[in-house]
Design a protein around this motif. Structure first.
Motif, short mmCIF file in Angstrom:
data_model
loop_
_atom_site.label_atom_id
_atom_site.label_comp_id
_atom_site.label_asym_id
_atom_site.label_seq_id
_atom_site.Cartn_x
_atom_site.Cartn_y
_atom_site.Cartn_z
N LEU A 170 -34.51 -63.95 -3.83
CA LEU A 170 -35.93 -64.07 -3.51
C LEU A 170 -36.79 -63.82 -4.74
N HIS A 171 -36.44 -62.79 -5.52
CA HIS A 171 -37.25 -62.45 -6.68
C HIS A 171 -37.16 -63.53 -7.76
N LEU A 172 -36.07 -64.28 -7.77
CA LEU A 172 -35.92 -65.36 -8.75
C LEU A 172 -36.77 -66.57 -8.39
N LEU A 173 -36.88 -66.86 -7.10
CA LEU A 173 -37.55 -68.08 -6.65
C LEU A 173 -39.03 -67.92 -6.37
N LEU A 174 -39.42 -66.75 -5.87
CA LEU A 174 -40.77 -66.63 -5.31
C LEU A 174 -41.89 -66.55 -6.34
N PRO A 175 -41.73 -65.91 -7.49
CA PRO A 175 -42.88 -65.88 -8.40
C PRO A 175 -43.39 -67.28 -8.75
N TRP A 187 -26.57 -70.66 -6.29
CA TRP A 187 -26.57 -70.60 -7.75
C TRP A 187 -27.19 -69.30 -8.23
N GLY A 188 -28.30 -68.89 -7.61
CA GLY A 188 -28.96 -67.64 -8.00
C GLY A 188 -28.09 -66.43 -7.75
N ALA A 189 -27.44 -66.38 -6.58
CA ALA A 189 -26.55 -65.26 -6.28
C ALA A 189 -25.40 -65.21 -7.28
#
Length: 305
Positions: free
Chosen positions: A42-47, A221-223
């Motif tokens: 979430l922190h990678l995608l949301l900003p 991919w993020g995980a």
């Protein structure tokens, strides 16, 4: 035709929250690196994603002819801007703990700033109004999943029993509660500005057909990125469905069914997002959230000065 907006209405407004990350460990769910990092995506995608939401909605504001919807959209934009800022602070916290997310988030920035920017990528000849409508349809589809995730985290009692860091849990539940609170705004915005049927409905279905697989890809991919670069693991770890499903069985992640069934609900012609989640549970958490209560107290003190 889509269902009309419900008669009951609550004003939507941002809460100027703040979180102190100094005591939050990297593995904020103890002994659960996979569950921790799957949620950390979430922190990678949301900003970048939520900055993009605000930018697209700002572009579409002149098309809004409904005064109540205009107020809701402006409240939505304020909430999303606050979400973007607070999740950006988590990225800084991860960097301070030795987990550099820059190589991943640069790809996310490219997605939102170029592939989904003001103009179609690669000079694809899509009319300006149609490109705007498609991006609004994508936001409405993404918001379907954020409402489902918000409702899940509000009710995730097993997450409490796992002993998570209370600051991170408050961030996630504050954000999740606001997602449930404004769950219908992006859909209503799209329905209002998306043109005539049947093209409006077809575009809504197409947007979900794009959104669901892209989100799944970005999340896995993020995980995988976070686990592979986690400096506190004794050896580079790989993301695996086996570990993911183990966390699901423990109640630390939403089930695949919860996420998957959100798609057929959304593509029903009669669907409206007011059917998603529990507004009562969301408002109850916002009334109890340490960060939201502190923000309300600060606002009240400022008003008295």
């Amino acid at each position: 035709m889509s269902a009309p907006r419900p008669q009951e209405h609550r004003p939507i407004a941002p809460r100027r929250v703040a979180f102190d990350w100094r005591g939050t460990p990297l593995h904020w769910i103890p002994d659960e690196p996979t569950a921790t990092h799957v949620i950390n995506v979430l922190h990678l995608l949301l900003p970048a994603g939520e900055r993009w939401f605000v930018k697209v909605f700002k572009e579409a504001l002149p098309l809004v002819r409904d005064e109540q919807l205009l107020k809701d959209v402006k409240g939505f934009m304020g909430q999303e801007a606050t979400h973007s800022v607070q999740h950006s602070y988590v990225l800084d916290h991860l960097a301070h703990q030795g987990l550099d997310t820059g190589p991943y988030t640069r790809h996310v920035d490219f997605l939102f700033e170029y592939l989904l920017g003001d103009r179609p990528p690669f000079s694809v000849p899509i009319p300006e109004r149609e490109w705007l409508r498609f991006r609004l349809a994508l936001i409405a589809a993404i918001e379907q999943f954020t409402a489902v995730l918000g409702n899940w985290v509000l009710a995730a009692d097993d997450l409490d029993r796992a002993g998570p860091d209370p600051v991170m849990l408050d961030l996630l539940r504050w954000h999740g509660a606001e997602e449930v609170e404004h769950r219908a705004v992006a859909f209503d915005m799209y329905q209002h500005t998306g043109g005539e049927e049947p093209a409006r409905y077809a575009r809504r279905v197409l947007a979900m057909g794009v959104t669901a697989p892209v989100l799944l890809y970005l999340w896995s991919w993020g995980a995988a990125y976070l686990l592979r670069h986690d400096p506190q693991l004794t050896a580079p770890a790989r993301y695996s469905l086996r570990e993911h499903n183990r966390a699901v069985r423990k109640g630390l992640l939403p089930t695949w069914r919860e996420l998957g069934t959100a798609i057929p609900r959304y593509v029903r012609r009669s669907y409206h997002p007011s059917q998603e989640g529990s507004l009562r549970a969301a408002l109850a958490y916002l009334a109890a959230s340490p960060a939201a209560r502190a923000a309300a107290g600060a606002l009240g003190r400022a008003a008295l000065q």
